[in-house]
Design an enzyme around this catalytic site. Structure first.
Site: not given
Length: 655
Positions: A356, A358-359, A361, A363, A377, A475
């Site tokens: 996957g 995301g913002g 980086g 994975v 990650k 978060d």
């Protein structure tokens, strides 16, 4: 301390491949270094390093000022200490037009509190200054061990026999009937069955031991009024910490009260002092250096510039690597292995299997040398040094079945990676939301979601209370909950977390952080309360409402007119005693689980942090009797979507 040029000259001279340059450069180096031995501190710097002293209170510094030794620019507005010469030998501070005695000031790394008591009530509650106690909430906040003592004046006992705490005193020579009432909340405007007295005032106090305190009403009230109460004070501690670490003195701009860092040479900087900013040449050494440097000017300047340019990047990266290594070695009891980036490439098989992105980086799935599966990650280069250290520092302190395990890290220049245990079922997000257009991923059964909710609560309770250092996540959302092969939930992604001491319940932050739809109101605006572990409780409540409802509570992509707020709807159904009608709840047992999750979720998203349960209480509510769960008041709901641009879904400012 060596100046910037001194430092790089010294580092150059210590390199083995520059032996042929050592003789002339050592000569210049010592000439440049000698004047720094004759530096003098600026009078303003010396003045602001003088502490405020009064009675038993000593070594009081920023943000406080006052007396003959500390002028206003050495502190902040609202922190002037006065009247040290009176018989109490206690300084006073004025807050919102009220005068307070200051009996104690506690200034630690992560905790800044002081004990204060109203000066007009210091000797007796019989005051003619009948005003409520208020604080300047930009600078001060109550601690949790404080509650209100409400004093009613001109309140005859015969008219109000239900109020037992009556006593009499004289005000301006006239007898006056008084009564007092203990209030559990600092924010209640009116108390139940308020007596029709002439006037009332509310005074904060320490609550421990009042009910069992010996003595009559007057003596007890006088005692607690003199004992006072405790407040936490804030004064941009993050900036002050940077300034102090650079040997500066924390001060303020006398014009607008903005933070400044006063360096030893008298120069003001907005954050911190440059290295050796205070060293000055005296005239004698200026002449000597000027004359002797002529011979070596061309050679020295050209060589220094070349060496400084070629080594600047490597020195900075080596320094960062050493800082990270030293930091990791001191952050906790767990051994976190450091890997080279070449090892990360081997572990991920050259980043072949991407899980996957995301913002933060990307994975990737990988395997250690023994075949153990891991998730790696790889942070983007734009992700800062603080983000990386923040996550490693937080998660390295944990060891819990519901918190993901960090197995290693990599930090080489701009290359940063974190190696975690592999979670076969990915994130909770893909199992929560029911979408008729995406039938490939099934929605989990309600019983499984209920067990996942309990597991997440246990993980958060551990972070808040079970660690040696309390960790606030900031978060919590389905995307950051990972599921192992048995769907056991594990909290992950600690990039926005904050560390605080075990005793600390309220923290200070410069900016908001988190993901829209899950951020507690107080994180956006301190008018709702102070940021604490209850901010994570709010995020947890929003998340389990999404889990039981099978949809997002707030969708930042929809318009205001089409937005349907699920917590609003479900609260109305509970008040009307209607069947929630959730598609995933079929049996009576499942309906009870759904109702329990909804009630816990609604309690957890109450607007005021003090009205929300702790995570320990959340676990008790989930596992206890359903009959004990009451419908909470409908909160004054606060949706960040309405005040932020639609494309802003995540805030990640570190304070």
């Amino acid at each position: 301390m060596l100046s910037f040029l001194h430092y790089h000259l010294a580092m150059t001279l210590l390199k083995p491949n520059h032996v042929f340059l050592r003789a002339p450069f050592l000569f210049i180096f010592y000439l440049l270094m000698l004047p720094s031995l004759h530096c003098k501190y600026d009078p303003k710097y010396k003045l602001c390093n003088q502490p405020f002293k009064c009675g038993n209170l000593t070594n009081i510094s920023y943000p406080f000022w006052g007396g003959p030794n500390r002028p206003q620019e050495c502190g902040r507005l609202g922190f002037e200490l006065t009247h040290c010469e009176d018989e109490t030998q206690l300084p006073r501070i004025k807050i919102e037009d009220l005068d307070f005695h200051v009996s104690n000031i506690n200034s630690q790394e992560l905790l800044h509190t002081m004990n204060i008591a109203r000066s007009d009530l210091w000797d007796s509650p019989c005051t003619d200054y009948l005003h409520n106690t208020t604080l300047d909430y930009d600078r001060f906040s109550y601690v949790q061990t404080v509650r209100n003592l409400t004093l009613y004046y001109d309140c005859p006992p015969a008219l109000h026999p239900s109020i037992p705490n009556n006593f009499t005193c004289k005000i301006n020579g006239t007898s006056n009937d008084l009564a007092y009432y203990l209030d559990d909340s600092l924010s209640r405007i009116n108390v139940p069955e308020k007596p029709s007295c002439f006037i009332e005032i509310r005074v904060p106090m320490f609550w421990e031991g009042f009910d069992v305190m010996p003595g009559n009403g007057t003596a007890k009230v006088e005692r607690v009024l003199r004992q006072g109460f405790q407040v936490e004070y804030s004064a941009q501690w993050d900036l002050c910490r940077l300034c102090s670490n650079s040997n500066g003195s924390c001060v303020s701009n006398a014009t607008d009260d903005s933070f400044l860092c006063l360096c030893r040479d008298g120069v003001f900087n907005p954050k911190y002092c440059p290295i050796d900013h205070d060293s000055k040449f005296n005239m004698k050494w200026k002449i000597i250096v000027g004359v002797l440097s002529v011979v070596f000017t061309i050679l020295s300047m050209s060589t220094v510039f070349y060496l400084w340019s070629s080594h600047r990047a490597s020195v900075n990266e080596e320094s960062k690597n050493e800082d990270v290594e030293a930091f990791i070695q001191n952050i906790g009891p767990l051994a976190v292995k450091r890997y080279k980036f070449s090892a990360v490439i081997k572990i991920t098989n050259s980043f072949k299997d991407k899980l996957g992105q995301g913002g933060y980086g990307d994975v990737y799935k990988g395997h250690l040398l023994d075949g153990f599966p891991v998730a790696v990650k790889v942070l983007k280069e734009s992700k800062g040094f603080e983000d990386f250290v923040n996550e490693v520092a937080s998660i390295s302190r944990t060891s819990h079945v519901n918190v993901v395990t960090l197995l290693g890290y990599c930090f080489e220049g701009k290359k940063k990676a974190l190696i975690y245990e592999f979670m076969p079922n990915g994130s909770l997000e893909k199992f929560v939301y029911i979408d008729s257009n995406q039938l490939t991923t099934p929605h989990l059964e309600l019983e499984k979601l209920f067990q996942i909710a309990i597991g997440i609560a246990r993980g958060l309770e551990y972070l808040h209370r079970g660690c040696n250092t309390r960790i606030l996540h900031f978060d919590i959302k389905p995307h950051n909950i990972l599921l192992d092969e048995n769907f056991c939930p594990k909290i992950s992604d600690f990039g926005l977390s904050k560390l605080c001491t075990r005793k600390e319940s309220i923290i200070s932050m410069l900016d908001a952080r988190g993901t829209i739809g899950y951020i507690a109101p107080e994180v956006f605006s301190r008018n709702f309360g102070r940021v604490s572990a209850k901010s994570d409780v709010y995020s947890y409540g929003m998340m389990i409402l999404e889990m039981v409802g099978g949809r997002k509570n707030i969708d930042a992509r929809v318009s205001h007119t089409s937005e349907i707020y699920f917590p609003d709807w479900v609260h109305e159904q509970l008040e009307q005693d209607s069947d929630l009608g959730l598609v995933n709840a079929v049996s009576d047992e499942e309906k009870e689980m759904a109702r329990r999750m909804v009630l816990v979720g609604l309690w957890s998203i109450q607007t005021r942090p003090s009205d929300r349960p702790s995570m320990s209480k959340v676990i008790e509510m989930l596992e206890g009797s359903i009959e004990a769960l009451q419908i909470p008041p409908k909160p004054v709901l606060y949706s960040p979507v309405r005040s932020l641009p639609p494309d802003s879904s995540t805030l990640s400012t570190l304070g």
